[in-house]
Write an enzyme that holds these catalytic residues in place. Sequence first.
Site, short mmCIF file in Angstrom:
data_model
loop_
_atom_site.label_atom_id
_atom_site.label_comp_id
_atom_site.label_asym_id
_atom_site.label_seq_id
_atom_site.Cartn_x
_atom_site.Cartn_y
_atom_site.Cartn_z
N GLU A 144 32.58 50.42 46.65
CA GLU A 144 32.60 50.49 45.18
C GLU A 144 31.75 51.65 44.68
O GLU A 144 32.13 52.36 43.75
CB GLU A 144 32.07 49.19 44.55
N HIS A 162 31.93 45.91 39.33
CA HIS A 162 32.11 45.49 40.72
C HIS A 162 30.80 45.60 41.50
O HIS A 162 30.47 44.72 42.29
CB HIS A 162 33.21 46.34 41.39
N TYR A 182 25.11 40.21 42.16
CA TYR A 182 25.16 38.80 41.79
C TYR A 182 25.37 37.90 43.02
O TYR A 182 24.71 36.87 43.18
CB TYR A 182 26.29 38.62 40.77
N GLU A 193 41.43 46.56 40.67
CA GLU A 193 41.80 47.60 41.64
C GLU A 193 43.28 47.91 41.59
O GLU A 193 43.68 49.05 41.81
CB GLU A 193 41.39 47.21 43.06
MN MN Z 1 38.36 50.78 41.80
FE FE Z 2 36.19 48.68 42.29
#
Ligand code: MN
Ligand code: FE
Length: 331
Positions: free
Chosen positions: A73, A107, A113, A211
């Site tokens: 990410e 993300h 988290y 995504e």
């Molecule tokens: Mn993405």
């Molecule tokens: Fe992502």
Amino acid sequence: MGIINNSKTDPNKILPMRYMWARQHYKDGVSNNWTPEEISMQKDIEQWKDPAALTESERRLILWNLGFFSTAESLTANNIVLAVYNHVTNPEARQYLLRQAYEEAVHTDTFIYCCDSLGLNPDEIYTMYTTIPSIHEKDDFVVELTSSIFEPHFTTEGDENIRRFVRDLVGFYVIMEGVFFYAGFAMMLALKRQNKMIGVGEQFEYIMRDESLHLAFGCDLINTVIEETPSVWTTKFQSEIRDLISRSVELERKYAKDACPSGLLGINAEQFCDYVNYIADRRLERIGLKKLYNTENPFPWMSQSTDLNKEKNFFETRVTEYQVAGALEWD
Ligand code: MN
Ligand code: FE
């Protein structure tokens, strides 16, 4: 005036718009807004603490997927902000890139988290890209493939540079977000179907929805660049792109087998590999290339489990409904 190579610094006026697809993806992204804290992790915390609730191989698979995604990410976020935004100069496309950058931040926040609520060791999770070979190889593959457009003097002037730029877009949108994410999505959603780690599973579902939009935008962007400069899309370049995608499929299949060597209840490792083939064919077709594998989808539930306006499942923590129907494709 095309989608690239306009002035990079003028405060371009966004109206009238030329690329309505970019506008639509922006609106779809906004309609899918979510944050990780909306999803309860209570049952996950109980299962994670209960030695009998999860097998050793399930725990390992969960850690691997958190480890892979946490770095993937941030690599993607860097690429958007430091490379793609710089070269995609059309205002409505840039507007989408700002939205995507925010979603990548969400993300990244999701993995914070998860680490926090499960009490995972961040050093272990965030160094898996160096300590686990099949994660390292995936990250390396994308980073190497896209390194030239990070050079400070890189421009998208001329066919050869546009090809480099398209290679970057294929590397991040088609390969990272479109191939390398999907064995992990399938594993985490398969666990959720067995009522294991349903909070983490639901977060992966939300990420997968985002995504699939990133991928849709990326493919539209690639197709637009090619449409506007058809001379870059030579037979040689097309076979180079197919070759890159097929190498990424090999790496993803390897990752699937390493992360989940003995399969998950009712699913064997080979089925995860078939799924990778299946989604790679769909990516190839989406950018105008021929399929390579002709594999059937072994997991039709992957699209069903993320259908829009889905009914509330007994085990789910909240109803997941979306305002925009029909615009998103899941697998
Ligand atoms: Mn993405
Ligand atoms: Fe992502």
